[in-house]
Enzyme design. Structure first.
Site, PDB file in Angstrom:
ATOM      1  N   ARG A  60      32.155  54.317  -2.141  1.00 31.38           N
ATOM      2  CA  ARG A  60      31.733  54.825  -0.834  1.00 31.38           C
ATOM      3  C   ARG A  60      30.666  55.918  -0.982  1.00 31.38           C
ATOM      4  NH1 ARG A  60      34.772  58.657   3.091  1.00 31.38           N
ATOM      5  NH2 ARG A  60      33.730  58.235   5.068  1.00 31.38           N
ATOM      6  N   ASN A  92      30.876  62.754   5.480  1.00 29.88           N
ATOM      7  CA  ASN A  92      30.911  63.001   4.033  1.00 29.88           C
ATOM      8  C   ASN A  92      32.018  63.959   3.607  1.00 29.88           C
ATOM      9  OD1 ASN A  92      28.863  61.273   3.352  1.00 29.88           O
ATOM     10  ND2 ASN A  92      27.244  62.814   3.632  1.00 29.88           N
TER      11      ASN A  92
HETATM   12  C1  HEM Z   1      29.739  48.877   8.016  1.00 30.40           C
HETATM   13  C2  HEM Z   1      29.830  50.136   8.296  1.00 30.40           C
HETATM   14  C3  HEM Z   1      30.888  51.024   7.705  1.00 30.40           C
HETATM   15  C4  HEM Z   1      31.653  51.904   8.371  1.00 30.40           C
HETATM   16  C5  HEM Z   1      31.589  52.205   9.859  1.00 30.40           C
HETATM   17  C6  HEM Z   1      32.547  52.509   7.419  1.00 30.40           C
HETATM   18  C7  HEM Z   1      33.457  53.502   7.725  1.00 30.40           C
HETATM   19  C8  HEM Z   1      34.401  53.992   6.847  1.00 30.40           C
HETATM   20  C9  HEM Z   1      35.389  54.983   7.170  1.00 30.40           C
HETATM   21  C10 HEM Z   1      35.529  55.692   8.520  1.00 30.40           C
HETATM   22  C11 HEM Z   1      36.167  55.157   6.087  1.00 30.40           C
HETATM   23  C12 HEM Z   1      37.388  56.067   5.965  1.00 30.40           C
HETATM   24  C13 HEM Z   1      37.015  57.512   5.738  1.00 30.40           C
HETATM   25  C14 HEM Z   1      38.239  58.378   5.803  1.00 30.40           C
HETATM   26  O1  HEM Z   1      38.873  58.421   6.870  1.00 30.40           O
HETATM   27  O2  HEM Z   1      38.587  59.021   4.788  1.00 30.40           O
HETATM   28  C15 HEM Z   1      35.669  54.287   5.057  1.00 30.40           C
HETATM   29  C16 HEM Z   1      36.208  54.170   3.810  1.00 30.40           C
HETATM   30  C17 HEM Z   1      35.631  53.437   2.803  1.00 30.40           C
HETATM   31  N1  HEM Z   1      34.438  52.745   2.873  1.00 30.40           N
HETATM   32 FE1  HEM Z   1      33.423  52.293   4.547  1.00 30.40          FE
HETATM   33  N2  HEM Z   1      32.308  51.977   6.199  1.00 30.40           N
HETATM   34  C18 HEM Z   1      31.299  51.061   6.320  1.00 30.40           C
HETATM   35  C19 HEM Z   1      30.709  50.351   5.291  1.00 30.40           C
HETATM   36  C20 HEM Z   1      31.006  50.526   3.968  1.00 30.40           C
HETATM   37  C21 HEM Z   1      30.216  50.032   2.874  1.00 30.40           C
HETATM   38  C22 HEM Z   1      28.885  49.314   3.023  1.00 30.40           C
HETATM   39  C23 HEM Z   1      30.867  50.370   1.739  1.00 30.40           C
HETATM   40  C24 HEM Z   1      30.478  50.142   0.307  1.00 30.40           C
HETATM   41  C25 HEM Z   1      29.446  49.484  -0.113  1.00 30.40           C
HETATM   42  C26 HEM Z   1      32.083  51.060   2.125  1.00 30.40           C
HETATM   43  C27 HEM Z   1      33.060  51.509   1.277  1.00 30.40           C
HETATM   44  C28 HEM Z   1      34.185  52.195   1.662  1.00 30.40           C
HETATM   45  C29 HEM Z   1      35.287  52.488   0.755  1.00 30.40           C
HETATM   46  C30 HEM Z   1      35.433  51.975  -0.647  1.00 30.40           C
HETATM   47  C31 HEM Z   1      36.175  53.293   1.482  1.00 30.40           C
HETATM   48  C32 HEM Z   1      37.475  53.921   0.947  1.00 30.40           C
HETATM   49  C33 HEM Z   1      37.148  55.315   0.387  1.00 30.40           C
HETATM   50  C34 HEM Z   1      38.315  56.035  -0.264  1.00 30.40           C
HETATM   51  O3  HEM Z   1      39.315  55.428  -0.622  1.00 30.40           O
HETATM   52  O4  HEM Z   1      38.158  57.265  -0.458  1.00 30.40           O
HETATM   53  N3  HEM Z   1      32.114  51.161   3.481  1.00 30.40           N
HETATM   54  N4  HEM Z   1      34.584  53.598   5.534  1.00 30.40           N
END
Ligand code: HEM
Length: 323
Positions: A60, A92
């Site tokens: 992420r 972030n």
């Molecule tokens: C399409 C639009 C996207 C949105 C709106 C989005 C939004 C989010 C949000 C809100 C979280 C949780 C944050 C939290 O509450 O701690 C999250 C987690 C995550 N996102 Fe996305 N995301 C998107 C696309 C992506 C992309 C393109 C990737 C990687 C190439 C990605 C990888 C991840 C990963 C791996 C997590 C888990 C992080 C952790 O375990 O700390 N996301 N995302």
């Protein structure tokens, strides 16, 4: 016929952007830091073996770096008394794993001082972290330089928020030269990792400002999530793919097809014909290798967004501080 000036400038900008990303090379550090990939992999492995949950966090972090001023390591920079950096922006604040980048950078600096950018290190660490939890592997062409600007407001506006609908998501990805397919493929990252309750409280408790929940989510899942996240709980975390949140599989697409995707942005993939078709394909029959193959290709594209090369930017000495 004369080409209007504005069109010409746009064409030149596109050509320049393309030429820039084309100048990344697999063997960029062959002479200047031949052991780079070995050092990065070994150091990353020491962290992931004891804390595999850092792998999704690092993936992420790479995404959040690339979507704001390109993959230039600007997400790694600390705020100062006169600059509020990307790191401080709300999306972030839940990033984790900066210690991994710092440790890898120190190990690389010991062998190859002043040669390898933090942007390249982040791209390599994200790839290695994911492949160390048996996820996909993708090539990482190198030669990115580090940016000298990091601004929290830019991060807030460039990163797609979890409440975006499909039109907004497609526009956000298109602005980075990524396609609708890249959107549905890269969203598959949500097969690993966790989210904070705060990312879904409005979806559960106050969707339209009348104490309601999002009707597009499976009501049984809404009820289950409400038991995990109270309206005021900002800190608890939930797995996005419950039960296999450290396994890089295709579960994400089954989850989305059952209307159990955690964010509106996940559910939104059902509302566009291209993304919906991909979700259905990957949830009805096992096509893991095609997903992993698609994912690798989209990650290579993502890793080339608006990169700085040549003599642009700098090679930061410490990833959290502009030289
Ligand atoms: C399409 C639009 C996207 C949105 C709106 C989005 C939004 C989010 C949000 C809100 C979280 C949780 C944050 C939290 O509450 O701690 C999250 C987690 C995550 N996102 Fe996305 N995301 C998107 C696309 C992506 C992309 C393109 C990737 C990687 C190439 C990605 C990888 C991840 C990963 C791996 C997590 C888990 C992080 C952790 O375990 O700390 N996301 N995302």
């Amino acid at each position: 016929m004369a080409i209007p000036k504005l069109v010409l400038v746009c064409i030149l900008l596109l050509v320049f952007r393309h030429a820039n990303s084309q100048s990344l090379k697999a063997n960029f550090y062959r002479r200047t830091c031949p052991s780079l990939e070995t050092i990065v992999n070994a150091t990353t492995a020491t962290f992931i073996s004891s804390a595999p949950s850092l792998a999704p966090a690092l993936l992420r972090m790479h995404f959040h770096d690339c979507f704001v001023r390109g993959c230039d390591g600007s997400v790694l920079i600390n705020s100062t008394s006169n600059n509020t950096a990307e790191k401080a922006a709300i999306p972030n604040q839940s990033l984790r794993g900066f210690q991994v980048i710092d440790a890898v950078k120190s190990a690389v600096e010991r062998q190859c001082p002043g040669r390898v950018s933090c942007a390249d290190i982040l791209a390599l660490v994200a790839r290695d972290a994911v492949s160390l939890i048996n996820g996909p592997f993708w090539p990482v062409p190198l030669g990115r330089r580090d940016g000298r600007v990091s601004n929290s407001t830019e991060a807030l506006f460039q990163l797609p928020p979890p409440f975006f609908n499909s039109t907004q998501l497609i526009a956000s990805f298109a602005a980075k030269n990524l396609t609708v397919k890249d959107l549905v493929v890269l969203s598959g990252s949500h097969t690993i990792g966790v989210a904070h309750c705060s990312s879904i409280t409005s979806r559960l408790y106050n969707f339209t400002g009348r104490g309601d929940s999002d009707p597009s989510m499976d009501p049984n899942y809404v009820a289950a999530l409400k038991r995990r996240c109270s309206p005021t709980d900002a800190n608890s975390i939930i797995q996005m793919d419950p039960g296999s949140s450290q396994v890089f599989d295709e579960d994400y697409y089954s989850i989305v097809s059952k209307r159990r995707g955690l964010f509106q942005s996940d559910g939104a993939l059902l509302t566009n014909s291209v993304t919906n078709a991909y979700v259905q394909q990957h949830s009805t029959s096992s096509r893991l290798s095609s997903f992993l193959n698609d994912f690798s290709k989209s990650m290579v594209k993502m890793g080339k967004i608006e990169v700085l090369t040549g003599s642009a930017g700098e090679i930061r000495r410490v990833c959290s501080v502009i030289n």
